[in-house]
Design an enzyme around this catalytic site. Structure first.
Site, PDB file in Angstrom:
ATOM      1  N   GLN A  34      37.695  43.868  42.156  1.00  0.00           N
ATOM      2  CA  GLN A  34      36.713  43.172  42.988  1.00  0.00           C
ATOM      3  C   GLN A  34      37.260  41.847  43.481  1.00  0.00           C
ATOM      4  O   GLN A  34      37.992  41.162  42.780  1.00  0.00           O
ATOM      5  CB  GLN A  34      35.391  42.999  42.276  1.00  0.00           C
ATOM      6  N   THR A  35      36.874  41.551  44.715  1.00  0.00           N
ATOM      7  CA  THR A  35      37.299  40.325  45.374  1.00  0.00           C
ATOM      8  C   THR A  35      36.083  39.667  46.001  1.00  0.00           C
ATOM      9  O   THR A  35      35.264  40.335  46.633  1.00  0.00           O
ATOM     10  CB  THR A  35      38.338  40.633  46.476  1.00  0.00           C
ATOM     11  N   TYR A  36      35.972  38.372  45.814  1.00  0.00           N
ATOM     12  CA  TYR A  36      34.873  37.615  46.403  1.00  0.00           C
ATOM     13  C   TYR A  36      35.294  37.093  47.759  1.00  0.00           C
ATOM     14  O   TYR A  36      36.411  36.601  47.935  1.00  0.00           O
ATOM     15  CB  TYR A  36      34.458  36.478  45.466  1.00  0.00           C
ATOM     16  N   LEU A  37      34.397  37.196  48.713  1.00  0.00           N
ATOM     17  CA  LEU A  37      34.679  36.757  50.073  1.00  0.00           C
ATOM     18  C   LEU A  37      34.089  35.391  50.354  1.00  0.00           C
ATOM     19  O   LEU A  37      34.643  34.621  51.130  1.00  0.00           O
ATOM     20  CB  LEU A  37      34.107  37.773  51.071  1.00  0.00           C
ATOM     21  N   ASN A 154      31.421  36.922  36.576  1.00  0.00           N
ATOM     22  CA  ASN A 154      32.564  37.502  37.280  1.00  0.00           C
ATOM     23  C   ASN A 154      33.128  36.537  38.319  1.00  0.00           C
ATOM     24  O   ASN A 154      34.335  36.397  38.454  1.00  0.00           O
ATOM     25  CB  ASN A 154      32.165  38.816  37.967  1.00  0.00           C
TER      26      ASN A 154
END
Length: 169
Positions: A34-37, A154
């Site tokens: 997962q990657t946060y934008l 997270n």
């Protein structure tokens, strides 16, 4: 928007003995990247790649969350591999990776997240209402209740993984 009501616990040891005795029945295991934008104190926007380790099926999601603590608003929907790849490449961040084990514990679904880049294992339980969440008596093997501790979220763990890159330096 849907509501997510969950409590999180700091799991000290993977409950192998409970699996062996059948008290905890593993239903699935997934590999998650997962990657946060974008994020601020109250909202977050992320993408995920989710692989079912039993079948090899891969799915991709885009999620918006608002709020902190036990109750948060959540909108999640499927996106294509192409969109996921384009967005991940455009931002260039290192994804947070973990394995998620979903299990049945006496009729209740629990999720155990085992992180790769940090020494952290978290157990999550979702509830239908805030009253149910507050009334839930966790067994000692769940560990410390970290539901309201932002340092275990997270997005906080992911931000630390990015280092100065997240700060734009």
């Amino acid at each position: 928007m849907g509501m997510e009501i969950e409590r999180k616990f700091l799991l000290e040891h993977y409950p192998e003995s409970l699996i062996e005795t059948g008290e905890l029945a593993v239903k699935s295991e997934q590999r998650i990247e997962q990657t946060y934008l974008a994020m601020d104190d109250n909202e977050e926007l992320r993408i995920r790649r989710i692989e079912d380790l039993a079948t090899g099926d891969v799915s991709y999601t885009h999620t918006f969350k608002r709020g902190n603590g036990l109750v948060r608003e959540e909108v999640e929907y499927a996106i294509s591999e192409s969109i996921y790849s384009q967005v991940a490449a455009a931002f260039g961040f290192t994804p947070l990776t973990k394995n998620r084990v979903t299990a049945d514990w006496y009729g209740r679904t629990i999720e155990i997240d085992i992180y790769d880049q940090v020494q952290l294992t978290v157990l999550e339980v979702e509830f239908a209402s805030l009253e149910e969440a507050n009334a839930f008596a966790a067994p000692s093997w769940f560990g410390e209740d970290i539901s309201s501790q932002k340092r275990y979220s997270n997005k906080t763990v992911w931000k630390q993984l990015q280092g100065e890159k997240w700060l734009g330096k």
